[in-house]
Design a protein around this motif. Sequence first.
Motif, short mmCIF file in Angstrom:
data_model
loop_
_atom_site.label_atom_id
_atom_site.label_comp_id
_atom_site.label_asym_id
_atom_site.label_seq_id
_atom_site.Cartn_x
_atom_site.Cartn_y
_atom_site.Cartn_z
N LYS A 65 0.83 -1.21 0.00
CA LYS A 65 0.00 0.00 0.00
C LYS A 65 0.87 1.26 0.00
N LEU A 66 1.94 1.22 0.76
CA LEU A 66 2.84 2.36 0.85
C LEU A 66 3.48 2.65 -0.51
N ASN A 67 3.90 1.60 -1.20
CA ASN A 67 4.50 1.76 -2.53
C ASN A 67 3.50 2.34 -3.52
N ASP A 68 2.27 1.82 -3.50
CA ASP A 68 1.23 2.33 -4.41
C ASP A 68 0.92 3.80 -4.13
N PHE A 69 0.87 4.15 -2.85
CA PHE A 69 0.57 5.53 -2.50
C PHE A 69 1.70 6.47 -2.93
N ASP A 117 4.84 8.72 19.18
CA ASP A 117 6.17 8.85 18.57
C ASP A 117 6.68 7.51 18.05
N ASN A 118 6.47 6.45 18.86
CA ASN A 118 6.90 5.11 18.43
C ASN A 118 6.14 4.62 17.20
N TRP A 119 4.93 5.11 17.05
CA TRP A 119 4.11 4.71 15.90
C TRP A 119 4.43 5.54 14.66
N ILE A 120 4.53 6.85 14.85
CA ILE A 120 4.64 7.75 13.70
C ILE A 120 6.06 7.84 13.14
N SER A 121 7.08 7.81 13.99
CA SER A 121 8.45 8.00 13.51
C SER A 121 8.86 6.96 12.47
N PRO A 122 8.66 5.65 12.72
CA PRO A 122 9.00 4.66 11.69
C PRO A 122 8.16 4.85 10.43
N LEU A 123 6.86 5.21 10.61
CA LEU A 123 5.99 5.44 9.45
C LEU A 123 6.51 6.60 8.62
N ARG A 124 6.93 7.69 9.28
CA ARG A 124 7.47 8.85 8.57
C ARG A 124 8.73 8.47 7.80
N ASN A 125 9.62 7.72 8.43
CA ASN A 125 10.87 7.32 7.77
C ASN A 125 10.59 6.43 6.56
N GLU A 126 9.69 5.49 6.72
CA GLU A 126 9.35 4.60 5.60
C GLU A 126 8.71 5.37 4.47
N LEU A 127 7.84 6.32 4.81
CA LEU A 127 7.17 7.11 3.79
C LEU A 127 8.16 7.97 3.01
N ASN A 129 11.44 7.41 2.66
CA ASN A 129 12.30 6.53 1.87
C ASN A 129 11.59 6.03 0.62
N MET A 130 10.34 5.59 0.79
CA MET A 130 9.58 5.07 -0.35
C MET A 130 9.31 6.17 -1.37
N TYR A 131 8.94 7.36 -0.88
CA TYR A 131 8.67 8.48 -1.76
C TYR A 131 9.93 8.86 -2.54
N SER A 132 11.06 8.94 -1.85
CA SER A 132 12.33 9.32 -2.49
C SER A 132 12.73 8.29 -3.54
N THR A 133 12.58 7.01 -3.20
CA THR A 133 12.93 5.94 -4.14
C THR A 133 12.04 6.00 -5.38
N THR A 134 10.75 6.19 -5.16
CA THR A 134 9.81 6.27 -6.28
C THR A 134 10.11 7.47 -7.16
#
Length: 274
Positions: A65-69, A117-127, A129-134
């Motif tokens: 889902k993250l990749n598609d978004f 913070d524990n929930w959002i920080s990893p989500l922000r980093n993944e988002l 990274n995925m956005y930059s890669t795409t």
Amino acid sequence: MNKNIVNYIQENRDEILASWIEKMKEKSDERALRVVSDQVFVGTSREFIELVISNMNDHENYNEKLNDFAEKTVRLAWPLSFVQDGLRVFVQIVFEGMQEKGIINNDNQMDIIFDFDNWISPLRNELVNMYSTTWERTVSLQKIALQELSAPLIPVFEGISVMPLVGTIDTERAKQIMENLLNGVVKHRSEVVLIDITGVPVVDTMVAHHIIQAADAVRLVGAKCMLVGIRPEIAQTIVNLGIDLNQFTTKNTLKKGIEAALELTNKKIVNLEE
């Protein structure tokens, strides 16, 4: 994940989405909105909220889902800063809503902030990274496509091909022209190649040097090269610069060049009588 946060988001999903869309429209710059309709903006916003929520309870399909978004937001030309702001605004809306309903109080406030913070920080980093890669992949594919389209060799008759050149020719593009030209001559079994410079605004010594090199390379692989589309101002520039194009057959239009190429390949166009 804190159950209070999960329960609040699931029970108030529609209200959170409506508030998020309203706040993001106020905060966003024109780049994020002018290229999409309200319907697309709302749909993508809903998808973003669903993505954030799925991170809480659907880890199996989350990366897909993250990749598609990420691919969708890149296509919509949404800046990364806009997506990051969206995540921050989402947390703000949820936190303030939980405060209003008394779910967050002085006793548990620090614990819930820590859970957020524990929930959002990893989500922000993944988002990010995925956005930059795409984005990098998209730019790379666009660059390759533009390079391929910038100097195509087009077969127009059996044994006759045309390479129309448009725009400024620099050293990097000259290499692409040479590569496309030689590969195309072999692939299409061209006997005559017409290089059309009608769309080249300026022909200086460097441009002429690149064209002469291309013509020499074409001759080495057994084909003849013709330069067409020489406008009067280009002809005058060539003469003033003392550029020697004697090894070329030159024509002022593509039409005359094709007629000459047909003669060189023992072909002609005839009108059929009705």
